[in-house]
Design a protein around this motif. Structure first.
Motif, PDB file in Angstrom:
ATOM      1  N   UNK A  86      -9.984  14.217  50.319  1.00 16.64           N
ATOM      2  CA  UNK A  86      -8.555  14.206  50.602  1.00 16.64           C
ATOM      3  C   UNK A  86      -8.327  14.106  52.103  1.00 16.64           C
ATOM      4  N   UNK A  87      -7.436  13.237  52.497  1.00 15.53           N
ATOM      5  CA  UNK A  87      -7.007  13.123  53.896  1.00 15.53           C
ATOM      6  C   UNK A  87      -5.590  13.677  53.962  1.00 15.53           C
ATOM      7  N   UNK A  88      -5.474  14.931  54.368  1.00 16.06           N
ATOM      8  CA  UNK A  88      -4.180  15.608  54.399  1.00 16.06           C
ATOM      9  C   UNK A  88      -3.623  15.517  55.813  1.00 16.06           C
ATOM     10  N   UNK A  89      -2.565  14.731  55.959  1.00 16.58           N
ATOM     11  CA  UNK A  89      -1.987  14.454  57.273  1.00 16.58           C
ATOM     12  C   UNK A  89      -1.093  15.612  57.726  1.00 16.58           C
ATOM     13  N   UNK A  90      -1.062  15.819  59.051  1.00 17.83           N
ATOM     14  CA  UNK A  90      -0.181  16.841  59.614  1.00 17.83           C
ATOM     15  C   UNK A  90       0.413  16.317  60.917  1.00 17.83           C
ATOM     16  N   UNK A  91       1.718  16.505  61.086  1.00 14.77           N
ATOM     17  CA  UNK A  91       2.386  16.027  62.291  1.00 14.77           C
ATOM     18  C   UNK A  91       3.698  15.349  61.972  1.00 14.77           C
ATOM     19  N   UNK A 102     -11.556  23.769  40.065  1.00 15.63           N
ATOM     20  CA  UNK A 102     -11.238  24.319  38.743  1.00 15.63           C
ATOM     21  C   UNK A 102     -11.418  23.298  37.634  1.00 15.63           C
ATOM     22  N   UNK A 103     -11.278  22.019  37.972  1.00 11.81           N
ATOM     23  CA  UNK A 103     -11.403  20.968  36.960  1.00 11.81           C
ATOM     24  C   UNK A 103     -12.740  20.240  37.045  1.00 11.81           C
ATOM     25  N   UNK A 104     -13.692  20.807  37.772  1.00 10.48           N
ATOM     26  CA  UNK A 104     -15.033  20.225  37.822  1.00 10.48           C
ATOM     27  C   UNK A 104     -15.168  19.000  38.691  1.00 10.48           C
ATOM     28  N   UNK A 105     -14.200  18.767  39.584  1.00  8.21           N
ATOM     29  CA  UNK A 105     -14.250  17.614  40.486  1.00  8.21           C
ATOM     30  C   UNK A 105     -14.601  18.101  41.889  1.00  8.21           C
ATOM     31  N   UNK A 106     -15.748  17.715  42.393  1.00 11.43           N
ATOM     32  CA  UNK A 106     -16.155  18.103  43.745  1.00 11.43           C
ATOM     33  C   UNK A 106     -15.159  17.515  44.743  1.00 11.43           C
ATOM     34  N   UNK A 107     -14.511  18.375  45.523  1.00  8.75           N
ATOM     35  CA  UNK A 107     -13.401  17.951  46.376  1.00  8.75           C
ATOM     36  C   UNK A 107     -13.566  18.500  47.785  1.00  8.75           C
ATOM     37  N   UNK A 108     -13.364  17.627  48.771  1.00  7.99           N
ATOM     38  CA  UNK A 108     -13.355  17.996  50.184  1.00  7.99           C
ATOM     39  C   UNK A 108     -12.047  17.514  50.788  1.00  7.99           C
ATOM     40  N   UNK A 109     -11.474  18.287  51.694  1.00  7.35           N
ATOM     41  CA  UNK A 109     -10.229  17.880  52.349  1.00  7.35           C
ATOM     42  C   UNK A 109     -10.404  17.894  53.860  1.00  7.35           C
ATOM     43  N   UNK A 110      -9.930  16.839  54.508  1.00  2.00           N
ATOM     44  CA  UNK A 110      -9.841  16.786  55.954  1.00  2.00           C
ATOM     45  C   UNK A 110      -8.387  16.922  56.365  1.00  2.00           C
ATOM     46  N   UNK A 111      -8.100  17.790  57.319  1.00  6.09           N
ATOM     47  CA  UNK A 111      -6.783  17.832  57.930  1.00  6.09           C
ATOM     48  C   UNK A 111      -6.825  16.903  59.136  1.00  6.09           C
ATOM     49  N   UNK A 112      -5.942  15.903  59.177  1.00  8.10           N
ATOM     50  CA  UNK A 112      -6.000  14.919  60.260  1.00  8.10           C
ATOM     51  C   UNK A 112      -4.639  14.742  60.914  1.00  8.10           C
ATOM     52  N   UNK A 113      -4.677  14.410  62.189  1.00  6.52           N
ATOM     53  CA  UNK A 113      -3.459  14.312  62.988  1.00  6.52           C
ATOM     54  C   UNK A 113      -2.635  13.081  62.634  1.00  6.52           C
ATOM     55  N   UNK A 114      -1.318  13.278  62.461  1.00  2.00           N
ATOM     56  CA  UNK A 114      -0.400  12.171  62.231  1.00  2.00           C
ATOM     57  C   UNK A 114       0.829  12.336  63.113  1.00  2.00           C
ATOM     58  N   UNK A 130     -11.728   7.666  62.030  1.00  2.00           N
ATOM     59  CA  UNK A 130     -11.297   8.297  60.778  1.00  2.00           C
ATOM     60  C   UNK A 130     -11.957   7.634  59.579  1.00  2.00           C
ATOM     61  N   UNK A 131     -12.113   6.324  59.613  1.00  2.00           N
ATOM     62  CA  UNK A 131     -12.793   5.622  58.519  1.00  2.00           C
ATOM     63  C   UNK A 131     -14.208   6.156  58.345  1.00  2.00           C
ATOM     64  N   UNK A 132     -14.926   6.301  59.438  1.00  2.00           N
ATOM     65  CA  UNK A 132     -16.309   6.788  59.374  1.00  2.00           C
ATOM     66  C   UNK A 132     -16.352   8.252  58.942  1.00  2.00           C
ATOM     67  N   UNK A 136      -6.120  14.195  72.227  1.00  2.00           N
ATOM     68  CA  UNK A 136      -5.817  14.142  70.798  1.00  2.00           C
ATOM     69  C   UNK A 136      -7.085  14.395  69.988  1.00  2.00           C
ATOM     70  N   UNK A 137      -6.986  15.331  69.068  1.00  2.25           N
ATOM     71  CA  UNK A 137      -8.088  15.573  68.141  1.00  2.25           C
ATOM     72  C   UNK A 137      -7.675  15.023  66.785  1.00  2.25           C
ATOM     73  N   UNK A 138      -8.372  14.004  66.317  1.00  2.00           N
ATOM     74  CA  UNK A 138      -7.967  13.295  65.109  1.00  2.00           C
ATOM     75  C   UNK A 138      -8.258  14.110  63.851  1.00  2.00           C
ATOM     76  N   UNK A 139      -9.473  14.624  63.727  1.00  2.00           N
ATOM     77  CA  UNK A 139      -9.831  15.461  62.583  1.00  2.00           C
ATOM     78  C   UNK A 139      -9.687  16.915  63.015  1.00  2.00           C
ATOM     79  N   UNK A 140      -8.730  17.616  62.439  1.00  2.00           N
ATOM     80  CA  UNK A 140      -8.397  18.967  62.851  1.00  2.00           C
ATOM     81  C   UNK A 140      -9.250  20.019  62.157  1.00  2.00           C
TER      82      UNK A 140
END
Length: 412
Positions: A191-196, A220-232, A264-266, A404-408
């Motif tokens: 997940x790329x969760x934008x903030x700004x 909870x639903x068996x899906x391995x999930x990672x989230x990045x908070x990124x600057x917007x 961010x792509x990488x 600017x820090x892109x990945x928070x």
């Protein structure tokens, strides 16, 4: 009434109301009242998980069969110049995973992935499940519209939330996103969760709450999930608008492009490959241009011509610095200007202009002189330029911005 009065909804109540609303047995007015009660009183973790499952159960879970690669997906909460899906899907596929990227259209100042790709002559968004599976097995990446049978309760509820002032409810946002992603049948999700200013979540606190909720739902639903908070707070890259963003994505896929888009792509690719348990260096693959060959095959598989000239706007005007200082590009202002120029839509049924948008001519924070060109405004409707210019009065600052820090942050 239970949620209105602050009570917890039972599993049976949630199952019933979601199913009945999908069937049409619960009126919009009744569901609107419940959505507002959820917005005001919230839901606990168990309620959100059950609500998400009920929306999944309203349709079918996609089953692609054995395609010979691990399936890993990505979702962004939306931003300005956020074309990352376009280079990311072929890059991750070039590294050995399969990416079933079911995407949507833009609304307001945030762009839609399908709108961008439809700027490519011949490209089509609507694919059958069989076509998606075949393309994943052959190419390794597909970007297309959501199938009609995927979480139909969410589609109906989202339209209602959009007109009843309940879009910002974190339980409803999280369950909306995750019900579709879980139903897609992937093995992992980033997940790329934008903030700004240009994001839906304006503060780090609200973005973190949403990200945490979605990561917990995935678990909870068996899906391995990672989230990045990124600057917007600043647009991504230098292109905002459909064909403009496709062109910039191609630059990235060929080993160039703006540094923040590449970064961010990488970063997202690394997380996706980690979930897929693939040991590869996406930065090296991208720099060598190896993902571009996958892009060409992906576009061609959906009827597009990757070599065709992209649409260009009929009218282009420059915005120059009114004084010396430092370029200051606010994501919301730039995104809203691009929307007014025709790159976005106010209602889902509105058309968009493929060539419309804003091109940044200098980097955010660059020292600029009075009279120096800072932006290009692209549109087929010159009458829209004045309204776009009104939004861009503060694009020169007296002092340079801080670093600017892109990945928070990263949440796992």
């Amino acid at each position: 009434m239970a949620k209105r009065d602050g009570a917890r909804l039972t599993d049976e109540q949630i199952d019933w109301v979601v199913a009945a609303y999908t069937r049409g047995d619960v009126a919009d007015e009744q569901m609107a009242a419940l959505a507002m009660a959820i917005l005001l009183n919230g839901m606990d973790t168990g309620e959100i998980a059950r609500w998400t499952q009920a929306m999944i159960d309203s349709g079918e879970v996609l089953v692609f069969g054995d395609i010979g690669r691990p399936l890993v997906d990505k979702h962004s909460t939306g931003g300005v110049g956020d074309k990352i899906t376009l280079p990311l899907a072929p890059l991750v596929a070039a590294c050995g995973a399969a990416v079933p990227q079911l995407s949507g259209r833009g609304l307001g100042h945030t762009g839609g992935t399908l709108d961008k790709l439809e700027a490519i002559p011949g490209w089509r968004a609507a694919l059958s499940l069989e076509e998606i599976a075949a393309q994943l097995a052959d190419v390794g990446a597909v970007i297309c519209a959501t199938t009609p049978t995927l979480a139909p309760a969410d589609r109906k509820l989202y339209a209602l939330r959009d007109v009843t002032g309940t879009v910002e409810s974190i339980p409803l946002i999280a369950s909306s996103i995750m019900s579709k992603k879980i139903a897609e049948g992937a093995d992992g999700l980033v997940l790329d969760v934008k903030v700004g200013s240009g994001a839906f979540m304006k503060t780090p606190e609200s973005a973190r709450e949403l990200a945490t909720t979605m990561v917990e739902l995935g678990r909870a639903h068996g899906l391995a999930t990672t989230a990045l908070l990124t600057d917007m707070s600043v647009p991504l890259g230098r292109a905002v608008g459909n064909a403009l963003e496709v062109a910039e994505s191609v630059e990235v896929l060929r080993g160039g492009g703006p540094a923040d888009v590449v970064e961010l792509t990488v970063a997202l690719a690394r997380e996706m490959l980690a979930l897929a348990r693939i040991d590869a260096d996406p930065a090296a693959v991208l720099a060598k241009g190896e993902a571009y060959a996958v892009w060409e095959r992906m576009i061609a598989a959906q009827g597009g011509d990757p070599d065709a000239p992209l649409p260009v706007a009929a009218h282009v005007e420059e915005v120059v610095a009114d004084r010396s200082g430092y370029a200051s590009f606010d994501a919301l202002a730039i995104g809203t200007a691009a929307w007014r120029l025709g790159a976005g839509r106010a209602r889902k049924e509105d058309a968009v202009q493929a060539g419309a948008g804003v091109r940044l001519l200098v980097d955010h924070g660059a020292a600029v002189a009075a009279g120096e060109p800072l932006l290009q405004l692209h549109t087929d409707t010159p009458d829209a330029v004045a309204g776009a210019r009104e939004l861009l009065g503060g694009i020169v600052a007296d002092a340079p911005p801080g670093p600017r820090r892109l990945v928070l942050d990263t949440l796992r």
